[in-house]
Enzyme design. Structure first.
Site, short mmCIF file in Angstrom:
data_model
loop_
_atom_site.label_atom_id
_atom_site.label_comp_id
_atom_site.label_asym_id
_atom_site.label_seq_id
_atom_site.Cartn_x
_atom_site.Cartn_y
_atom_site.Cartn_z
N GLN A 233 13.10 86.82 47.95
CA GLN A 233 14.45 86.38 47.49
C GLN A 233 14.62 85.49 46.57
O GLN A 233 15.24 85.54 45.48
CB GLN A 233 15.40 86.60 48.80
N SER B 204 17.68 98.11 56.88
CA SER B 204 18.99 97.39 57.30
C SER B 204 19.28 98.15 58.44
O SER B 204 19.03 99.28 58.66
CB SER B 204 20.26 97.88 56.17
N HIS C 169 28.34 80.65 55.75
CA HIS C 169 26.73 81.11 55.00
C HIS C 169 26.66 80.89 53.71
O HIS C 169 25.77 80.30 53.26
CB HIS C 169 26.63 82.42 55.54
N GLU D 26 19.99 89.15 59.51
CA GLU D 26 21.30 88.59 59.13
C GLU D 26 22.35 89.27 59.69
O GLU D 26 22.27 90.46 59.79
CB GLU D 26 21.61 88.89 57.48
N ASP E 259 21.02 93.10 58.12
CA ASP E 259 20.37 93.31 56.86
C ASP E 259 19.09 92.49 56.50
O ASP E 259 19.13 91.08 56.37
CB ASP E 259 21.38 92.90 55.71
N TYR F 166 15.84 86.51 42.68
CA TYR F 166 17.21 86.63 42.80
C TYR F 166 17.71 86.22 41.39
O TYR F 166 18.82 86.66 41.07
CB TYR F 166 17.90 86.16 44.06
N ASP G 72 26.63 95.36 49.61
CA ASP G 72 26.67 94.45 50.99
C ASP G 72 27.46 93.19 50.20
O ASP G 72 26.94 92.81 49.07
CB ASP G 72 25.35 93.88 51.42
#
Length: 433
Positions: free
Chosen positions: A253, A270, A143, A212, A246, A257, A136
């Protein structure tokens, strides 16, 4: 260009006009074995039955390869290459054309019509490819900027590398599901109070579930390990596009992350649309993407400045009560990098992509309210609720159903669309701890 006209009834406004001919995998009540089909209007043409009854009698190029239409994925057909995809699509268009040169193949063949044409409402649609790997990307610059402002401030919203390379992460192929598959709210590790001085996480069902809005491209032509794909050849390695949701756990997250990026926040599901729109069908809708004000390195420099697609994208949210709201409208033109550039960069180290690999675009957002491709942006991280009927939302609740729609064109007799990709949120499991 005038719309192609057919002897077969294609409803006005159908995403699957004669200009499209998208490919997918279906099964039916009379045969539960998944096989290859194309969508035409509100019907599916079963290509296994079509081939078995001499439907391809006037197309010698595909005749040695007709067994690919009996397979439960598009991988083998895709591996035949874009020239073959093009001639098969054009042949099917000619069979359905009002002035078809092959009237006895299907137009005047009532028996084959009965055997090979099924209403879309009566077919079960499956994942179109056996997906080996999924990457991805993060090439929707609006965004990326909006999220960067939230987390790092406007001055540092985009990382220094953003305009020099298509950023991506390795996703989870095993949890990619076809449209209509329910998505269970996951559990995860996250901070219950991110503002607290002491950062102590919990493991619980997530609170900030998001969608998403993305596009996905399927690889058709593999490259050998150690051999990058030149940018001028990269488009030939792509089969077609789908819409992609997604699903994201934003609380997970934000905790996980750093330093290696998305992991469990993205691996639980997904969703993709089930009909793959060929690159050739999208060609008339090529447009310029977001202008890059940096000098792109030669291995990523495309000759044509029209590299992305004018795909009208819409997000609808339906609650348990039945209230539905269009949450966002966006467009496929809101990308900084194209899919050929993503593929060229992916293989630039010599990484060997395979037939059936999926490349996601990342979230596609516009620049204004009502054009944001996820709730993280639209609600400013949950600070600004929005209305769905009489209810309020910041992130998704159990029972919410998200539907993406994507279509190219304005002529209701010549639309090239993806249909929809839909997913409904199911409650988290009770794990007992």
């Amino acid at each position: 260009m005038p719309a192609l006209r057919s002897w077969f009834t294609i409803p006005r406004g159908s995403h699957f006009s004669l200009a499209n001919i998208p490919f997918g995998i279906v099964s039916t009540a009379t045969s539960n074995s998944p096989r290859v089909a194309v969508a035409i209007g509100d019907h599916a043409l079963d290509l296994e039955a079509f081939a078995a009854n001499n439907g391809f009698s006037a197309l010698s190029a595909i005749q040695p390869h007709q067994a690919v239409f009996s397979e439960p994925s598009l991988n083998s057909f895709a591996a035949l290459g874009r020239p073959m995809h093009a001639v098969v699509r054009k042949y099917i268009q000619s069979v359905f054309a009002e002035d078809t040169p092959y009237p006895d193949v299907l137009k005047n063949n009532a028996a084959l019509q009965k055997q090979a044409l099924f209403p879309l409402k009566d077919v079960q649609k499956h994942l179109p490819f056996k997906i080996g790997d999924y990457t991805d990307f993060f090439v929707g610059m609006n965004h990326a900027y909006n999220c960067g402002v939230m987390f790092r401030g406007a001055a540092n919203a985009l990382n220094p590398n953003y305009k020099y390379l298509p950023v991506g992460y390795h996703g989870r192929a095993s949890s990619i599901v076809p449209s209509g598959t329910p998505i269970r709210r996951p559990h995860g590790q996250f901070l219950p109070n991110p503002a607290a001085d002491e950062k102590v996480p919990v493991y619980a069902h997530i609170k900030k579930l998001d969608y998403e809005l993305e596009l996905g491209a399927f690889v058709c032509k593999p490259n050998k390990m150690g051999e990058p794909v030149p940018i001028g050849q990269a488009e030939d390695n792509l089969f077609g596009l789908v819409m992609l949701n997604d699903w994201s756990a934003r609380d997970v997250q934000s905790w996980e992350y750093v330093p290696l990026g998305p992991f469990n926040a993205k691996n639980f599901g997904s969703s993709i649309s089930t009909w793959v729109v060929l690159m050739d069908a999208l060609e008339p809708f090529k447009v310029k993407g977001i202008e890059n004000d940096k000098e792109v390195l030669p291995y990523l420099k495309e000759k044509d400045d029209k590299t992305v697609y004018d795909i009208q994208l819409k997000v609808d949210l339906k609650t348990n009560s039945g209230s539905t709201t269009t949450v966002a409208n966006s467009n496929g033109r809101h990308l900084l990098w194209s899919f050929p550039q993503c593929l060229a960069h992916h293989t630039s180290t010599g990484c060997n992509l395979q037939t059936g690999d999926l490349l996601g675009s990342g979230t596609i957002s516009g620049t204004a309210a009502g054009e944001y491709g996820c709730l993280l942006e639209g609600t400013e991280g949950g600070k600004k609720p929005f209305k769905v009927g009489d209810e309020e939302r910041t992130f998704l609740q159990d029972g919410d159903e998200v539907t993406f729609t994507g279509v190219c064109g304005t002529d209701e007799e010549a639309l090239v669309g993806f249909g929809q990709v839909t997913g409904r949120i199911e409650p988290a499991l009770n794990l007992g701890y």
